[in-house]
Scaffold this motif. Structure first.
Motif, PDB file in Angstrom:
ATOM      1  N   VAL A  74      38.946  67.488  78.326  1.00  0.00           N
ATOM      2  CA  VAL A  74      39.929  67.488  77.250  1.00  0.00           C
ATOM      3  C   VAL A  74      40.309  66.039  76.981  1.00  0.00           C
ATOM      4  O   VAL A  74      40.673  65.300  77.893  1.00  0.00           O
ATOM      5  CB  VAL A  74      41.188  68.311  77.632  1.00  0.00           C
ATOM      6  N   VAL A  75      40.193  65.635  75.712  1.00  0.00           N
ATOM      7  CA  VAL A  75      40.513  64.270  75.308  1.00  0.00           C
ATOM      8  C   VAL A  75      41.686  64.326  74.345  1.00  0.00           C
ATOM      9  O   VAL A  75      41.660  65.073  73.366  1.00  0.00           O
ATOM     10  CB  VAL A  75      39.300  63.601  74.622  1.00  0.00           C
ATOM     11  N   VAL A  76      42.722  63.526  74.640  1.00  0.00           N
ATOM     12  CA  VAL A  76      43.916  63.489  73.802  1.00  0.00           C
ATOM     13  C   VAL A  76      44.228  62.034  73.483  1.00  0.00           C
ATOM     14  O   VAL A  76      44.266  61.196  74.384  1.00  0.00           O
ATOM     15  CB  VAL A  76      45.127  64.128  74.511  1.00  0.00           C
ATOM     16  N   ALA A  77      44.442  61.752  72.194  1.00  0.00           N
ATOM     17  CA  ALA A  77      44.771  60.382  71.786  1.00  0.00           C
ATOM     18  C   ALA A  77      45.937  60.416  70.805  1.00  0.00           C
ATOM     19  O   ALA A  77      45.973  61.249  69.900  1.00  0.00           O
ATOM     20  CB  ALA A  77      43.559  59.730  71.133  1.00  0.00           C
ATOM     21  N   PRO A  78      46.886  59.509  70.981  1.00  0.00           N
ATOM     22  CA  PRO A  78      47.992  59.429  70.016  1.00  0.00           C
ATOM     23  C   PRO A  78      47.526  58.717  68.751  1.00  0.00           C
ATOM     24  O   PRO A  78      46.578  57.937  68.774  1.00  0.00           O
ATOM     25  CB  PRO A  78      49.032  58.590  70.761  1.00  0.00           C
ATOM     26  N   ARG A  79      48.206  58.982  67.643  1.00  0.00           N
ATOM     27  CA  ARG A  79      47.906  58.287  66.396  1.00  0.00           C
ATOM     28  C   ARG A  79      49.210  57.957  65.678  1.00  0.00           C
ATOM     29  O   ARG A  79      50.225  58.614  65.900  1.00  0.00           O
ATOM     30  CB  ARG A  79      46.968  59.114  65.512  1.00  0.00           C
ATOM     31  N   LEU A  80      49.188  56.916  64.875  1.00  0.00           N
ATOM     32  CA  LEU A  80      50.344  56.501  64.081  1.00  0.00           C
ATOM     33  C   LEU A  80      51.579  56.281  64.955  1.00  0.00           C
ATOM     34  O   LEU A  80      52.620  56.892  64.767  1.00  0.00           O
ATOM     35  CB  LEU A  80      50.629  57.539  62.988  1.00  0.00           C
ATOM     36  N   LEU A  81      51.472  55.390  65.908  1.00  0.00           N
ATOM     37  CA  LEU A  81      52.526  55.213  66.909  1.00  0.00           C
ATOM     38  C   LEU A  81      53.700  54.338  66.481  1.00  0.00           C
ATOM     39  O   LEU A  81      54.764  54.418  67.082  1.00  0.00           O
ATOM     40  CB  LEU A  81      51.931  54.626  68.190  1.00  0.00           C
ATOM     41  N   ALA A  82      53.563  53.492  65.496  1.00  0.00           N
ATOM     42  CA  ALA A  82      54.623  52.528  65.171  1.00  0.00           C
ATOM     43  C   ALA A  82      55.974  53.202  64.935  1.00  0.00           C
ATOM     44  O   ALA A  82      56.987  52.803  65.522  1.00  0.00           O
ATOM     45  CB  ALA A  82      54.234  51.680  63.971  1.00  0.00           C
ATOM     46  N   ARG A  83      56.020  54.221  64.084  1.00  0.00           N
ATOM     47  CA  ARG A  83      57.293  54.907  63.827  1.00  0.00           C
ATOM     48  C   ARG A  83      57.760  55.703  65.041  1.00  0.00           C
ATOM     49  O   ARG A  83      58.934  55.787  65.338  1.00  0.00           O
ATOM     50  CB  ARG A  83      57.153  55.842  62.639  1.00  0.00           C
ATOM     51  N   LEU A  84      56.807  56.289  65.737  1.00  0.00           N
ATOM     52  CA  LEU A  84      57.123  57.127  66.889  1.00  0.00           C
ATOM     53  C   LEU A  84      57.760  56.315  68.013  1.00  0.00           C
ATOM     54  O   LEU A  84      58.650  56.788  68.697  1.00  0.00           O
ATOM     55  CB  LEU A  84      55.841  57.801  67.387  1.00  0.00           C
ATOM     56  N   THR A  85      57.301  55.098  68.210  1.00  0.00           N
ATOM     57  CA  THR A  85      57.795  54.260  69.305  1.00  0.00           C
ATOM     58  C   THR A  85      58.785  53.204  68.835  1.00  0.00           C
ATOM     59  O   THR A  85      59.084  52.268  69.567  1.00  0.00           O
ATOM     60  CB  THR A  85      56.626  53.546  69.997  1.00  0.00           C
ATOM     61  N   GLN A  86      59.285  53.362  67.625  1.00  0.00           N
ATOM     62  CA  GLN A  86      60.232  52.404  67.059  1.00  0.00           C
ATOM     63  C   GLN A  86      59.674  50.993  67.148  1.00  0.00           C
ATOM     64  O   GLN A  86      60.321  50.069  67.619  1.00  0.00           O
ATOM     65  CB  GLN A  86      61.582  52.527  67.757  1.00  0.00           C
ATOM     66  N   LYS A  87      58.426  50.854  66.709  1.00  0.00           N
ATOM     67  CA  LYS A  87      57.703  49.581  66.698  1.00  0.00           C
ATOM     68  C   LYS A  87      57.704  48.918  68.064  1.00  0.00           C
ATOM     69  O   LYS A  87      58.021  47.749  68.210  1.00  0.00           O
ATOM     70  CB  LYS A  87      58.244  48.666  65.617  1.00  0.00           C
ATOM     71  N   ALA A 110      59.598  49.473  70.726  1.00  0.00           N
ATOM     72  CA  ALA A 110      60.847  49.353  71.475  1.00  0.00           C
ATOM     73  C   ALA A 110      60.822  50.286  72.689  1.00  0.00           C
ATOM     74  O   ALA A 110      61.495  50.035  73.678  1.00  0.00           O
ATOM     75  CB  ALA A 110      62.046  49.677  70.596  1.00  0.00           C
ATOM     76  N   ILE A 111      60.032  51.371  72.591  1.00  0.00           N
ATOM     77  CA  ILE A 111      59.872  52.289  73.719  1.00  0.00           C
ATOM     78  C   ILE A 111      58.382  52.596  73.890  1.00  0.00           C
ATOM     79  O   ILE A 111      57.615  52.555  72.937  1.00  0.00           O
ATOM     80  CB  ILE A 111      60.670  53.599  73.521  1.00  0.00           C
ATOM     81  N   ALA A 112      57.986  52.909  75.094  1.00  0.00           N
ATOM     82  CA  ALA A 112      56.584  53.244  75.378  1.00  0.00           C
ATOM     83  C   ALA A 112      56.272  54.645  74.848  1.00  0.00           C
ATOM     84  O   ALA A 112      57.136  55.518  74.870  1.00  0.00           O
ATOM     85  CB  ALA A 112      56.324  53.177  76.875  1.00  0.00           C
ATOM     86  N   PRO A 113      55.027  54.896  74.402  1.00  0.00           N
ATOM     87  CA  PRO A 113      54.672  56.201  73.838  1.00  0.00           C
ATOM     88  C   PRO A 113      54.351  57.256  74.896  1.00  0.00           C
ATOM     89  O   PRO A 113      53.305  57.893  74.873  1.00  0.00           O
ATOM     90  CB  PRO A 113      53.443  55.877  72.987  1.00  0.00           C
ATOM     91  N   ILE A 114      55.267  57.434  75.848  1.00  0.00           N
ATOM     92  CA  ILE A 114      55.057  58.420  76.912  1.00  0.00           C
ATOM     93  C   ILE A 114      56.320  59.238  77.124  1.00  0.00           C
ATOM     94  O   ILE A 114      57.424  58.791  76.813  1.00  0.00           O
ATOM     95  CB  ILE A 114      54.652  57.743  78.249  1.00  0.00           C
ATOM     96  N   GLY A 115      56.149  60.436  77.644  1.00  0.00           N
ATOM     97  CA  GLY A 115      57.275  61.258  78.052  1.00  0.00           C
ATOM     98  C   GLY A 115      57.898  62.108  76.965  1.00  0.00           C
ATOM     99  O   GLY A 115      57.579  61.999  75.785  1.00  0.00           O
ATOM    100  N   GLU A 116      58.821  62.960  77.396  1.00  0.00           N
ATOM    101  CA  GLU A 116      59.485  63.897  76.495  1.00  0.00           C
ATOM    102  C   GLU A 116      60.345  63.202  75.456  1.00  0.00           C
ATOM    103  O   GLU A 116      60.529  63.719  74.356  1.00  0.00           O
ATOM    104  CB  GLU A 116      60.331  64.887  77.293  1.00  0.00           C
ATOM    105  N   ARG A 117      60.890  62.043  75.783  1.00  0.00           N
ATOM    106  CA  ARG A 117      61.731  61.312  74.823  1.00  0.00           C
ATOM    107  C   ARG A 117      60.959  61.028  73.535  1.00  0.00           C
ATOM    108  O   ARG A 117      61.509  61.103  72.442  1.00  0.00           O
ATOM    109  CB  ARG A 117      62.218  60.012  75.447  1.00  0.00           C
TER     110      ARG A 117
END
Length: 90
Positions: free
Chosen positions: A37-50, A52-59
């Motif tokens: 199973v391969v999973v990749a995030p996409r369009l992270l800038a808005r998701l991670t507040q550019k 400011a936070i890492a793209p991991i976890g429930e937050r």
């Protein structure tokens, strides 16, 4: 697995659901009883507040998750980066 064996795998896109489902690209490859199973995030800038936070976890991901096909239920997968064992739910 050899390069030739990888070429014979059957692949399928996986459906993501939840708040950030449009930011997940995922698929499963299968050959016999072996699965990847391969999973990749996409369009992270808005998701991670550019960044400011890492793209991991429930937050970040909230209630987002994958819908696995029947062949993937009741299995365990190993995260190749952390060695964490991930159990699936039916």
């Amino acid at each position: 697995m050899t390069d030739e064996q990888w070429g014979m795998l059957q692949g399928n896109l996986l459906k993501a659901v939840g708040k950030n489902n449009s930011r997940i690209c995922a698929f499963v490859w299968q050959k016999g009883s072996d699965q990847l199973v391969v999973v990749a995030p996409r369009l992270l800038a808005r998701l991670t507040q550019k960044a400011a936070i890492a793209p991991i976890g429930e937050r970040v991901w909230a209630d987002s998750h994958l819908i696995l096909p029947h062949c993937c239920h009741a299995r365990q997968y190993r995260n190749i980066f952390t060695d964490e064992i991930i159990d699936t739910e039916p």
